[in-house]
Write an enzyme that holds these catalytic residues in place. Structure first.
Site, PDB file in Angstrom:
ATOM      1  N   GLU A  41      45.887  58.308   7.412  1.00 10.92           N
ATOM      2  CA  GLU A  41      46.315  56.951   7.781  1.00 10.92           C
ATOM      3  C   GLU A  41      45.630  56.387   9.031  1.00 10.92           C
ATOM      4  O   GLU A  41      45.650  55.176   9.236  1.00 10.92           O
ATOM      5  CB  GLU A  41      47.841  56.897   7.952  1.00 10.92           C
ATOM      6  CG  GLU A  41      48.324  57.588   9.216  1.00 10.92           C
ATOM      7  CD  GLU A  41      49.563  56.936   9.829  1.00 10.92           C
ATOM      8  OE1 GLU A  41      50.089  55.978   9.264  1.00 10.92           O
ATOM      9  OE2 GLU A  41      49.978  57.409  10.903  1.00 10.92           O
ATOM     10  N   ASN A  42      45.059  57.277   9.876  1.00 13.45           N
ATOM     11  CA  ASN A  42      44.412  56.805  11.107  1.00 13.45           C
ATOM     12  C   ASN A  42      42.911  57.073  11.112  1.00 13.45           C
ATOM     13  O   ASN A  42      42.266  57.092  12.171  1.00 13.45           O
ATOM     14  CB  ASN A  42      45.025  57.489  12.339  1.00 13.45           C
ATOM     15  CG  ASN A  42      46.530  57.383  12.395  1.00 13.45           C
ATOM     16  OD1 ASN A  42      47.235  58.376  12.175  1.00 13.45           O
ATOM     17  ND2 ASN A  42      47.029  56.188  12.650  1.00 13.45           N
ATOM     18  N   ASN A  69      52.495  54.529   7.835  1.00 11.14           N
ATOM     19  CA  ASN A  69      52.704  53.124   8.227  1.00 11.14           C
ATOM     20  C   ASN A  69      51.388  52.364   8.407  1.00 11.14           C
ATOM     21  O   ASN A  69      51.376  51.144   8.362  1.00 11.14           O
ATOM     22  CB  ASN A  69      53.557  53.041   9.499  1.00 11.14           C
ATOM     23  CG  ASN A  69      53.032  53.893  10.633  1.00 11.14           C
ATOM     24  OD1 ASN A  69      52.830  55.095  10.472  1.00 11.14           O
ATOM     25  ND2 ASN A  69      52.786  53.285  11.762  1.00 11.14           N
ATOM     26  N   HIS A  70      50.282  53.103   8.628  1.00 15.03           N
ATOM     27  CA  HIS A  70      48.977  52.433   8.777  1.00 15.03           C
ATOM     28  C   HIS A  70      48.201  52.334   7.459  1.00 15.03           C
ATOM     29  O   HIS A  70      47.011  51.997   7.468  1.00 15.03           O
ATOM     30  CB  HIS A  70      48.119  53.150   9.826  1.00 15.03           C
ATOM     31  CG  HIS A  70      48.663  53.029  11.218  1.00 15.03           C
ATOM     32  ND1 HIS A  70      48.700  51.823  11.886  1.00 15.03           N
ATOM     33  CD2 HIS A  70      49.200  53.946  12.054  1.00 15.03           C
ATOM     34  CE1 HIS A  70      49.245  52.012  13.089  1.00 15.03           C
ATOM     35  NE2 HIS A  70      49.562  53.287  13.211  1.00 15.03           N
ATOM     36  N   HIS A 155      56.439  61.127   6.428  1.00 10.38           N
ATOM     37  CA  HIS A 155      55.817  60.425   7.545  1.00 10.38           C
ATOM     38  C   HIS A 155      56.913  59.704   8.340  1.00 10.38           C
ATOM     39  O   HIS A 155      57.413  58.666   7.912  1.00 10.38           O
ATOM     40  CB  HIS A 155      54.797  59.425   6.993  1.00 10.38           C
ATOM     41  CG  HIS A 155      53.846  58.927   8.014  1.00 10.38           C
ATOM     42  ND1 HIS A 155      52.766  59.657   8.437  1.00 10.38           N
ATOM     43  CD2 HIS A 155      53.823  57.776   8.729  1.00 10.38           C
ATOM     44  CE1 HIS A 155      52.106  58.969   9.349  1.00 10.38           C
ATOM     45  NE2 HIS A 155      52.736  57.826   9.554  1.00 10.38           N
ATOM     46  N   HIS A 180      52.938  61.761  11.493  1.00  4.53           N
ATOM     47  CA  HIS A 180      53.129  60.504  12.223  1.00  4.53           C
ATOM     48  C   HIS A 180      53.267  60.651  13.740  1.00  4.53           C
ATOM     49  O   HIS A 180      52.813  59.785  14.467  1.00  4.53           O
ATOM     50  CB  HIS A 180      54.317  59.683  11.697  1.00  4.53           C
ATOM     51  CG  HIS A 180      54.602  58.424  12.466  1.00  4.53           C
ATOM     52  ND1 HIS A 180      53.764  57.326  12.417  1.00  4.53           N
ATOM     53  CD2 HIS A 180      55.615  58.082  13.314  1.00  4.53           C
ATOM     54  CE1 HIS A 180      54.272  56.364  13.192  1.00  4.53           C
ATOM     55  NE2 HIS A 180      55.376  56.798  13.751  1.00  4.53           N
ATOM     56  N   HIS A 182      51.905  62.908  15.694  1.00 11.98           N
ATOM     57  CA  HIS A 182      50.606  63.272  16.262  1.00 11.98           C
ATOM     58  C   HIS A 182      50.651  64.407  17.276  1.00 11.98           C
ATOM     59  O   HIS A 182      49.715  64.555  18.062  1.00 11.98           O
ATOM     60  CB  HIS A 182      49.902  62.044  16.868  1.00 11.98           C
ATOM     61  CG  HIS A 182      49.409  61.067  15.847  1.00 11.98           C
ATOM     62  ND1 HIS A 182      48.456  60.114  16.133  1.00 11.98           N
ATOM     63  CD2 HIS A 182      49.713  60.901  14.546  1.00 11.98           C
ATOM     64  CE1 HIS A 182      48.217  59.385  15.045  1.00 11.98           C
ATOM     65  NE2 HIS A 182      48.975  59.837  14.073  1.00 11.98           N
TER      66      HIS A 182
END
Ligand SMILES: [Fe+2]
Ligand SMILES: [Fe+2]
Length: 276
Positions: A41-42, A69-70, A155, A180, A182
């Protein structure tokens, strides 16, 4: 049938992508992995993922990419996710969201692996109930009958919601792993019903940072409440972080280990594969 599965946490920016490229092909061979899931996602500058990055990850040895979410920060994902069945986004997005929240994969040895991506609701966007989504996906494809392994990427922001999901699925999934936040948590374990669990896999990014971002701008925003620049991923060497499990013939977990390699964090590799 016993399966060796590696889950890798949120790849953050260029340094995260470089760590995946550097380590995954070697780990895949060395540990004779049957299946690899990567949270992406990142991956694109910290925000979302592009089709080209997806292809790179598959080329390095990922079988499935999950999101969070990303998911749609890179607008092109809204389009290419429809033609990329190996890329999945949280299942509890509203009906009509592009892409799928779960998929069934076949390994090289013919095993069927279900992957479900879910997103928590505490301190996050108000999506559909992730527990109802989990129930729907798992009962549509039960462990043992519909699949040989089931991997759930939860997540979410809060540890409580992640633990609740782990216990909700205990005995019905091979692995419930959080993403999520990290930062890897030190609670890898196998629950009484046989589901492997870790609250957060940790990111694959530069840990001399604020959760993967260059620390300057976050510090400005925390201390002065005013933004002065965009968030940019930190560019030092990333630590590849994740969790490794081995399943038994029933699809439940027999072994679990945290995985950390490269970069600043203390190394942690699965003894049962390194020395066995
Ligand atoms: Fe993330
Ligand atoms: Fe996230």
């Amino acid at each position: 049938m016993s399966l060796r599965i590696l889950f890798i946490g949120d790849i953050v920016g260029k340094s995260g992508r470089a760590a995946l490229a550097r380590h995954l092909p070697d780990l895949r061979r060395r540990w004779a992995l049957d299946f690899v899931v990567v949270n992406g996602e990142n991956a694109a500058g910290g925000f979302g993922i592009t089709e080209a990055i997806c292809e790179d990850f598959f080329g390095h040895g990922a079988d499935c990419i999950t999101l969070g979410n990303h998911a749609f920060d890179q607008r092109e994902a809204l389009v290419f996710i429809e033609r990329q069945p190996r890329l999945i986004r949280p299942a509890n997005y509203p009906q009509g969201t592009p892409g799928r929240g779960a998929n069934l994969f076949e390994t090289q040895s013919g095993a069927r692996v279900l992957v479900v991506n879910l997103m928590g609701r505490i301190f996050m966007d108000p999506l559909d109930d992730p527990f109802a989504s989990a129930e729907r996906e798992i009962s549509a494809c039960p462990l043992g009958a519909g699949c040989d392994a089931a991997i759930i990427d939860m997540h979410a922001e809060t540890t409580s919601e992640k633990y609740a999901m782990g216990h909700f699925l205990d005995g019905r999934a091979s692995l419930v792993v959080g993403t999520h936040t990290h930062a890897p948590t030190a609670d890898a374990q196998i629950f009484p019903g046989g589901t492997a669990y870790q609250s957060d896999a940790g990111m694959t990014g530069d840990y001399d940072s604020v959760i993967g971002m260059n620390k300057n701008e976050p510090l400005v925003r925390f201390t002065r409440r005013i933004s002065s620049a965009r968030f940019e991923p930190a560019e030092g060497e990333a630590t590849l972080c994740g969790v490794a499990i081995e399943t038994g013939s029933d699809g439940l977990a027999r072994k679990i280990s945290m995985v950390r390699t490269g970069g600043r964090l203390q190394e942690c590799l699965p003894d049962f594969w390194e020395n066995g």
